[in-house]
Scaffold this active site. Structure first.
Site, PDB file in Angstrom:
ATOM      1  N   LEU A  86      10.468 -20.970  -4.751  1.00  0.00           N
ATOM      2  CA  LEU A  86       9.577 -20.053  -4.037  1.00  0.00           C
ATOM      3  C   LEU A  86       8.219 -20.095  -4.716  1.00  0.00           C
ATOM      4  O   LEU A  86       8.138 -20.138  -5.943  1.00  0.00           O
ATOM      5  CB  LEU A  86      10.136 -18.610  -4.139  1.00  0.00           C
ATOM      6  CG  LEU A  86       9.206 -17.478  -3.708  1.00  0.00           C
ATOM      7  CD1 LEU A  86       9.085 -17.427  -2.187  1.00  0.00           C
ATOM      8  CD2 LEU A  86       9.733 -16.111  -4.198  1.00  0.00           C
ATOM      9  N   HIS A 104       2.074   3.423  -9.035  1.00  0.00           N
ATOM     10  CA  HIS A 104       1.864   1.993  -9.305  1.00  0.00           C
ATOM     11  C   HIS A 104       3.034   1.443 -10.135  1.00  0.00           C
ATOM     12  O   HIS A 104       3.536   0.355  -9.876  1.00  0.00           O
ATOM     13  CB  HIS A 104       0.548   1.760 -10.052  1.00  0.00           C
ATOM     14  CG  HIS A 104      -0.667   2.146  -9.260  1.00  0.00           C
ATOM     15  ND1 HIS A 104      -0.812   1.828  -7.925  1.00  0.00           N
ATOM     16  CD2 HIS A 104      -1.797   2.838  -9.598  1.00  0.00           C
ATOM     17  CE1 HIS A 104      -1.969   2.303  -7.487  1.00  0.00           C
ATOM     18  NE2 HIS A 104      -2.578   2.919  -8.479  1.00  0.00           N
ATOM     19  N   ARG A 148       2.245  -4.822   6.154  1.00  0.00           N
ATOM     20  CA  ARG A 148       1.501  -3.811   5.397  1.00  0.00           C
ATOM     21  C   ARG A 148       2.327  -2.537   5.348  1.00  0.00           C
ATOM     22  O   ARG A 148       2.740  -2.024   6.400  1.00  0.00           O
ATOM     23  CB  ARG A 148       0.143  -3.499   6.027  1.00  0.00           C
ATOM     24  CG  ARG A 148      -0.618  -2.447   5.176  1.00  0.00           C
ATOM     25  CD  ARG A 148      -1.993  -2.107   5.685  1.00  0.00           C
ATOM     26  NE  ARG A 148      -2.646  -1.200   4.732  1.00  0.00           N
ATOM     27  CZ  ARG A 148      -3.887  -1.319   4.296  1.00  0.00           C
ATOM     28  NH1 ARG A 148      -4.651  -2.279   4.737  1.00  0.00           N
ATOM     29  NH2 ARG A 148      -4.394  -0.464   3.426  1.00  0.00           N
ATOM     30  N   ASP A 195       0.828  -1.216   0.000  1.00  0.00           N
ATOM     31  CA  ASP A 195       0.000   0.000   0.000  1.00  0.00           C
ATOM     32  C   ASP A 195       0.859   1.261   0.000  1.00  0.00           C
ATOM     33  O   ASP A 195       1.963   1.277   0.541  1.00  0.00           O
ATOM     34  CB  ASP A 195      -0.924  -0.028   1.233  1.00  0.00           C
ATOM     35  CG  ASP A 195      -2.048   0.983   1.117  1.00  0.00           C
ATOM     36  OD1 ASP A 195      -2.447   1.308  -0.028  1.00  0.00           O
ATOM     37  OD2 ASP A 195      -2.527   1.446   2.162  1.00  0.00           O
TER      38      ASP A 195
HETATM   39  C1  IPE Z   1      -5.363  -2.704  -0.087  1.00  0.00           C
HETATM   40  O1  IPE Z   1      -5.058  -1.367  -0.235  1.00  0.00           O
HETATM   41  C2  IPE Z   1      -5.348  -3.391  -1.416  1.00  0.00           C
HETATM   42  C3  IPE Z   1      -4.038  -3.548  -2.050  1.00  0.00           C
HETATM   43  C4  IPE Z   1      -2.893  -3.214  -1.543  1.00  0.00           C
HETATM   44  C5  IPE Z   1      -4.058  -4.188  -3.324  1.00  0.00           C
HETATM   45  P1  IPE Z   1      -6.193  -0.276  -0.355  1.00  0.00           P
HETATM   46  O2  IPE Z   1      -5.517   1.034  -0.531  1.00  0.00           O
HETATM   47  O3  IPE Z   1      -7.190  -0.638  -1.396  1.00  0.00           O
HETATM   48  O4  IPE Z   1      -6.898  -0.349   1.061  1.00  0.00           O
HETATM   49  P2  IPE Z   1      -7.826   0.704   1.797  1.00  0.00           P
HETATM   50  O5  IPE Z   1      -8.867   1.142   0.808  1.00  0.00           O
HETATM   51  O6  IPE Z   1      -6.971   1.856   2.205  1.00  0.00           O
HETATM   52  O7  IPE Z   1      -8.379  -0.024   2.977  1.00  0.00           O
HETATM   53  C1  IPE Z   2      -1.705   0.214  -3.311  1.00  0.00           C
HETATM   54  O1  IPE Z   2      -1.452   1.588  -3.328  1.00  0.00           O
HETATM   55  C2  IPE Z   2      -1.943  -0.344  -4.688  1.00  0.00           C
HETATM   56  C3  IPE Z   2      -3.330  -0.751  -4.940  1.00  0.00           C
HETATM   57  C4  IPE Z   2      -4.293  -0.727  -4.076  1.00  0.00           C
HETATM   58  C5  IPE Z   2      -3.617  -1.228  -6.285  1.00  0.00           C
HETATM   59  P1  IPE Z   2      -2.639   2.635  -3.315  1.00  0.00           P
HETATM   60  O2  IPE Z   2      -3.028   2.918  -4.733  1.00  0.00           O
HETATM   61  O3  IPE Z   2      -3.753   2.198  -2.453  1.00  0.00           O
HETATM   62  O4  IPE Z   2      -1.931   3.900  -2.711  1.00  0.00           O
HETATM   63  P2  IPE Z   2      -2.520   4.894  -1.613  1.00  0.00           P
HETATM   64  O5  IPE Z   2      -2.911   4.078  -0.433  1.00  0.00           O
HETATM   65  O6  IPE Z   2      -3.698   5.582  -2.226  1.00  0.00           O
HETATM   66  O7  IPE Z   2      -1.391   5.813  -1.327  1.00  0.00           O
HETATM   67 MG    MG Z   3      -4.124   2.407  -0.475  1.00  0.00          MG
END
Ligand code: IPE
Ligand code: IPE
Ligand code: MG
Length: 255
Positions: A134, A40, A191, A23
């Site tokens: 792995l 991303h 996380r 995240d």
């Molecule tokens: C969780 O992250 C999903 C992934 C890392 C793929 P999110 O950014 O979607 O989670 P929330 O919305 O903050 O809970």
């Molecule tokens: C995680 O990073 C990737 C996915 C959920 C696909 P985010 O896109 O949720 O990044 P933040 O949390 O908004 O910074």
């Molecule tokens: Mg996120």
């Protein structure tokens, strides 16, 4: 890899299975004045680093949360970029993963992906299915609740067909119908991004996982952060319901 991030035999208790909620890509990009999608793309290098660390430290399974069941609700353009990126990364990385003995599995409800992506996933899984260095699980269109419901549906169908009776269903059998069946239990969940929540990741599988939350945003994740998490994991006493004294006396096996 530097020797400071490579574990030495007996020095550390290594997790056998690590799961990561990757995240913070959007915030990382925003801090740099860029579009979320830039984050991303930058996150791919952190994926490579985590696979490298897992391989070099004999971790048996690594499960990465790439796209949740709920992420479809994001702006269409961002979802499109994420799908394109997934396709691109599958095309560019699979050969090397295969060469390095990595078995790739995509876990989640893949039926919602386009035909091209589904066919790439199937090919990658087939190509790498006998590798054993792995197991790399990419959780895509994955939700912990979906996984549990999916297992229930499979079991209910077997009961209906007379293959099973409802009384036969126990935790072991249930587990065999979930996405990560056959792998060691998740020992460590990491996380990144600073939030302290599960976001519908591995609900069933995390019953006794150790949790590690890092404030690093995913594109900044590397072997050193992974190693910090492993050091932290290694220092914890896992009791699985027993007392600390029981664990210390080693009279009772913890699992
Ligand atoms: C969780 O992250 C999903 C992934 C890392 C793929 P999110 O950014 O979607 O989670 P929330 O919305 O903050 O809970
Ligand atoms: C995680 O990073 C990737 C996915 C959920 C696909 P985010 O896109 O949720 O990044 P933040 O949390 O908004 O910074
Ligand atoms: Mg996120």
């Amino acid at each position: 890899m530097s020797s400071s991030t490579k574990s030495t035999a007996n020095a550390l208790t290594m997790p056998r299975h690590v799961a990561i909620i990757m995240d913070g890509n959007g915030r990382w990009a925003k801090l740099k004045g860029k579009l979320r999608t830039f984050g991303h793309k930058a996150g791919v290098e952190a994926v490579r680093a985590s696979v490298r660390y897992a391989r070099e430290n004999n971790i048996q399974a690594l499960t990465l949360f790439a796209f949740s069941s709920e992420n479809w609700k994001r702006p269409e353009e961002e979802v499109g970029v994420l799908m394109d990126l997934f396709t691109l990364v599958l095309k560019s990385e699979v050969k090397r993963l295969n060469k390095n003995g990595v078995r790739l599995q995509v876990v989640g409800d893949t039926a919602r992906f386009g035909d091209k992506l589904v066919s790439l996933i199937n090919k990658a899984e087939k190509l790498t299915e006998h590798n054993s260095e792995l197991v790399l699980n990419i959780a895509a269109n994955y939700g912990g609740r979906w996984d549990i419901v999916n297992a229930c549906q499979q079991l209910a169908a077997k009961v209906k067909q007379g293959e099973l009776s409802a009384q036969d269903i126990d935790e072991t059998l249930f587990d065999q119908h979930t996405s990560l069946h056959g792998l060691p239990e998740v020992d460590l969940l990491i996380r990144t991004g600073g939030d302290h929540r599960i976001s519908n990741f591995l609900l069933w599988q995390m019953a006794y996982a150790e949790l590690f939350f890092s404030s690093e945003l995913w594109p900044d994740f590397d072997e050193h952060v992974f190693h910090q998490a492993v050091l932290d994991f290694s220092s914890r006493q896992r009791r699985f319901g027993l007392t600390g004294e029981q664990i210390e006396s080693e009279e009772v096996a913890p699992c």
